[in-house]
Design a protein around this motif. Sequence first.
Motif, PDB file in Angstrom:
ATOM      1  N   HIS A  10       0.845  -1.193   0.000  1.00 63.76           N
ATOM      2  CA  HIS A  10       0.000   0.000   0.000  1.00 63.76           C
ATOM      3  C   HIS A  10       0.881   1.244   0.000  1.00 63.76           C
ATOM      4  O   HIS A  10       1.577   1.523   0.977  1.00 63.76           O
TER       5      HIS A  10
ATOM      6  N   HIS B 115       3.719   0.880   3.023  1.00 56.26           N
ATOM      7  CA  HIS B 115       3.690  -0.211   4.005  1.00 56.26           C
ATOM      8  C   HIS B 115       3.018  -1.417   3.379  1.00 56.26           C
ATOM      9  O   HIS B 115       2.544  -1.359   2.242  1.00 56.26           O
TER      10      HIS B 115
ATOM     11  N   ASP C 264       0.089  -4.425   4.176  1.00 55.16           N
ATOM     12  CA  ASP C 264      -1.005  -4.800   5.063  1.00 55.16           C
ATOM     13  C   ASP C 264      -1.142  -6.314   5.051  1.00 55.16           C
ATOM     14  O   ASP C 264      -1.435  -6.909   4.016  1.00 55.16           O
TER      15      ASP C 264
END
Length: 178
Positions: free
Chosen positions: A37, A43, A45
């Motif tokens: 993402h 980051h 998920d």
Amino acid sequence: MTKKDNLEEYKKKRDFRKTKEPSGEKGKGRIFVVQKHKASHLHYDFRLAINGVLKSWAIPKGPSMDPKQKRLAIQVEDHPFDYKDFEGVIPEDQYGAGTVIVWDKGRYENRGEKSMEKGLEEGEVKFKLKGQKLKGEFALVNMQKKQWLLIKKKDKYAGKEVNDERSVKSGKKVGEIE
Ligand code: MN
């Protein structure tokens, strides 16, 4: 620590007239997904289907196949089951604005002595991932509050190289999503 399965927080944060993310409900199957993402901070998920919802953790550095690389995983709100297939753009004025690719997905097996639900409550779950990238034994261990560590266990898959860039759904990189 882990509240009951609850999509209310997920729904409250989003306007489904604006975002194409699923507003969906519960689903079935022991699956996991990792979405890369690119939001204000890049980051990953990490999501595990437990009790029909996707229990979710944001992992700043992403999962590692190296048992020495314990990765900080911050628990976030439960996501609906059909979020597992979401790849696309979250509009600029929406929560999590940015782009998402399906970085890895597959089935998992509980390798703990207790149920996944009980393990989560008690702060440690052990499982075997059968993804295209992530394979073998892993654990999520609670440190404090919403902070967990995702740890690769030593097995024949440990140390395996994975393609960090491309979606297992479309083959696209996170920068190639429009
Ligand atoms: Mn995210």
